[in-house]
Design a protein around this motif. Structure first.
Motif, short mmCIF file in Angstrom:
data_model
loop_
_atom_site.label_atom_id
_atom_site.label_comp_id
_atom_site.label_asym_id
_atom_site.label_seq_id
_atom_site.Cartn_x
_atom_site.Cartn_y
_atom_site.Cartn_z
N GLN A 130 -4.80 36.06 93.69
CA GLN A 130 -3.42 36.13 93.22
C GLN A 130 -2.61 34.87 93.50
OE1 GLN A 130 -1.51 39.83 94.32
NE2 GLN A 130 -3.48 40.88 94.39
N GLY A 131 -3.10 34.02 94.41
CA GLY A 131 -2.44 32.76 94.65
C GLY A 131 -1.09 32.87 95.32
N ARG A 132 -0.88 33.87 96.15
CA ARG A 132 0.42 34.05 96.79
C ARG A 132 0.44 33.38 98.16
NH1 ARG A 132 2.19 40.22 95.34
NH2 ARG A 132 2.61 39.83 93.15
N LEU A 133 1.45 32.61 98.38
CA LEU A 133 1.60 31.92 99.65
C LEU A 133 1.62 32.92 100.81
CD1 LEU A 133 2.16 29.30 101.23
CD2 LEU A 133 4.60 29.68 100.82
N ARG A 134 2.25 34.06 100.59
CA ARG A 134 2.35 35.09 101.63
C ARG A 134 0.98 35.51 102.13
NH1 ARG A 134 4.48 40.67 99.46
NH2 ARG A 134 2.42 40.54 98.50
N ASP A 135 0.02 35.66 101.22
CA ASP A 135 -1.31 36.12 101.62
C ASP A 135 -2.04 35.07 102.44
OD1 ASP A 135 -1.09 38.64 100.52
OD2 ASP A 135 -1.90 38.04 98.58
N TYR A 136 -1.86 33.79 102.10
CA TYR A 136 -2.49 32.74 102.89
C TYR A 136 -1.91 32.72 104.31
CZ TYR A 136 -4.77 30.79 98.76
OH TYR A 136 -5.57 30.61 97.66
#
Length: 622
Positions: free
Chosen positions: A173-179
């Motif tokens: 999904q490319g979400r900064l939050r997940d990284y």
């Protein structure tokens, strides 16, 4: 491209019935452990002896103590485990029920997260469900779920599964939050157990393989790397401040000695019939595991075109990398205690499940009947249920340990220690001398034998053993004390002092030396000298609980109730599990005028089984 709004929810695409079953099944399987006691193998050190640290719930202290909640006593560091013990202690004190429930719940949650990871690896939901369910029934994991000190491995498993799920979702999904969340959860896994460092190369492989490869952004990955490096550096710094420094902990010799862990655990995983709470290396198991490794490797190479290469490599990394710290680590007690512990397989076994699934899907083209799977799960669960009972109490635990690993000096010694604690000296002597056959030069064991002979005033045997100890370790002050105490019984104080002089020449700075001298003068009924030496002991070690206890009792007999009160207050802080401390503290408070608090402690002593407390309550608490 997938709809981002849809996949952003935690349970989207997940069969909620699967989740419910995977959560409840392990809980039901291990619910019997809620009634289990401590087994007195590390759990007594961490929880019962560590109660004074847990009771305070001081975060700084919990972060800067080793895994035994001591100050640089051992080289193991498990701060998140220690924090969760403190939470359990706040909820239920030293009742084993709370700690067992906690372990089971963490395992069940980890199984659910394993299922989520399998789904992210594009395994069919039905297949992922049965993989996770089979995993949850494996008998080897009773070592992690039912042994309270394996809490670190349970959280390593849980946080590793959560981190992998977040990482796979981040790539999709490319979400900064997940990284960012992946880095944070990796930090929790690392603070649970150092084996979490293996997650970093696994993340790298998954990034390289690009399972989803939809929205990978390099700056977000860079942020993850920076955060992970910061957390790792912080962990390493805190660890260096908390644990004993052991320069020879990781050596080539240790690696060569321990490399058998890899085939042995793999063999026991696929042929779950060698359950031991304290395993030793077995030539048969090593051979079986090696043959299985050769077979699995040959199949993977020969039929590589039909295999899911990504699953196989991911599984191999998950098995091998988290296992490496255990392979590299050779503690000083190896051989005396056990060669390895199976609870360490909890996380690596997820990789074995993935490899097995990859091979099965390659060779089994027909759909397997669900009824067969349920029969297999039922059989495995029944076997696990039976083996889990080896953790019911110390008798079950050490019966299994001595049967499956008869060369474990630690198992025999601990079995004897617990028998002696229950005044069962017939078995205690049998177990101790069995241990002596296995490890004749272990000082701790020899002193337990000497103390047991001393209990029955078997003086010649006691003196003989103590002299054996002195020959092995001249600085073992307890051996000198035992002989000195013999001369106290014989009313020969000059000989007593002569033996303590020998101890003084070996180690004059030890707090133990002054404690022993204080205790000897207490036996001689010389309270002033006894109080003096207990005080000298406390000057050298202000955490010496028994020095406060004994000095407090002497102050009380001398009518110095304020001093007695202060000493027993300190004793309770250092050893909150001893009900006698509450009893004597309550008395001292009442006599010195504080009946309100005194009655509270007397009643607490009564609750904890001190029979004499009731008479004092009747006298002071009207």
């Amino acid at each position: 491209m997938k709809n981002k709004t849809k996949v952003s929810h935690f349970f989207d695409g997940v069969n909620k019935v699967h989740v419910l079953v995977l959560l409840l099944f392990p809980i039901l399987l291990y619910a019997q452990s809620f009634q289990f006691n401590f087994v007195y193998h590390d759990d007594d050190i961490m929880i019962l002896q560590g109660a004074s640290v847990l009771k305070q719930f001081n975060l700084k202290q919990l972060l800067l103590r080793d895994a035994w909640l001591m100050d640089k006593k051992i080289e193991l560091y498990r701060p998140w485990q220690s924090i969760t013990y403190a939470i359990d202690y706040a909820l239920g004190g030293s009742r084993p029920f709370v700690y067992h429930v906690h372990n089971v719940l963490v395992f069940a949650l980890g199984v659910v997260l394993f299922y989520f990871v399998l789904l992210r690896l594009q395994i069919k939901a039905r297949h992922a469900f049965f993989i996770a369910l089979l995993y949850s029934t494996h008998s080897l994991f009773a070592n992690a779920v039912c042994w309270i000190p394996a809490r670190g491995d349970l959280y390593l498993f849980l946080f590793s599964m959560l981190a992998l799920w977040l990482w796979l979702r981040a790539m999709e999904q490319g979400r900064l939050r997940d990284y960012v969340l992946t880095a944070v959860v990796y930090g929790f896994a690392l603070f649970s157990k150092e084996s979490a460092i293996a997650l970093i190369p696994i993340f790298a492989w998954l990034y390289y393989a690009g399972h989803h490869n939809l929205h990978i952004k390099h700056y977000e990955v860079t942020l993850f790397v920076v955060l992970s490096m910061m957390l790792t550096a912080g962990y390493l710094y805190l660890r260096s401040e908390a644990v004993a420094q052991t320069p020879d902990m990781f050596t080539l010799g240790g690696f060569l000695y321990n490399i058998r862990i890899i085939p042995e655990q793999l063999g026991k995983f696929f042929i779950p019939a060698y359950f031991s709470v304290m395993p030793a290396y077995s030539t048969l198991l090593t051979l079986i595991g090696t043959l299985l490794i050769v077979l699995i490797t040959a199949l993977c190479v020969s039929y590589r075109k039909g295999l899911n290469r990504s699953w196989v490599i991911t599984g191999a990394l998950l098995y091998l990398l988290p296992s490496l710290p255990a392979v590299m680590y050779k503690p000083q007690f190896t051989g005396f205690a056990y060669d390895y512990l199976d609870h360490r397989l909890l996380l690596p076994a997820t990789g074995l499940m993935l490899i097995a699934y990859s091979l099965i899907t390659r060779f089994v083209k027909k759909q397997v009947a669900v009824s067969y799977l349920y029969v297999l799960i039922g059989v495995m669960a029944a076997y696990t249920y039976a083996e889990a009972r080896n953790y019911k109490d110390y008798k079950a635990y050490y019966t299994n340990a001595t049967r499956t690993n008869p060369k474990s000096g630690l198992a025999w010694m601990n079995f004897g220690t617990m028998a002696a604690r229950e005044d069962d000296y017939t078995h205690a002597f049998a177990y101790f001398y069995k241990a002596k056959e296995v490890v004749p030069d272990n000082v701790e064991l020899l002193m337990k034998i000497a103390d047991s002979h001393m209990t029955f005033q078997q003086w010649p045997q006691m003196i003989k053993i103590c002299k054996e100890v002195m020959a092995i370790n001249p600085k073992a002050l307890k051996a000198y004390y035992n002989i000195a105490d013999y001369f106290v019984v014989q009313q020969q104080p000059d000989s007593m002092r002569a033996w303590m002089q020998r101890a003084y020449l070996q180690d004059s700075s030890s707090a133990d030396y002054y404690y022993y001298y204080g205790y000897l003068y207490k036996h001689l009924n010389v309270p002033d000298s006894s109080i003096h030496y207990f005080g000298e002991c406390i000057k050298r070690n202000n955490q010496y609980a028994l020095a406060y206890y004994n000095r407090g009792s002497l102050y009380g007999k001398a009518g110095k109730y304020v001093e007695a009160r202060d000493d027993f207050a300190r004793y309770i802080a250092l050893d909150p599990e001893d009900p006698n401390g509450f009893f004597f503290y309550g008395q001292a408070l009442c006599i010195s005028g504080d009946t309100g608090n005194g009655c509270y402690y007397l009643k607490e002593a009564d609750k904890r089984g001190v029979k004499e407390a009731r008479d004092k309550i009747a006298a002071y608490c009207k």
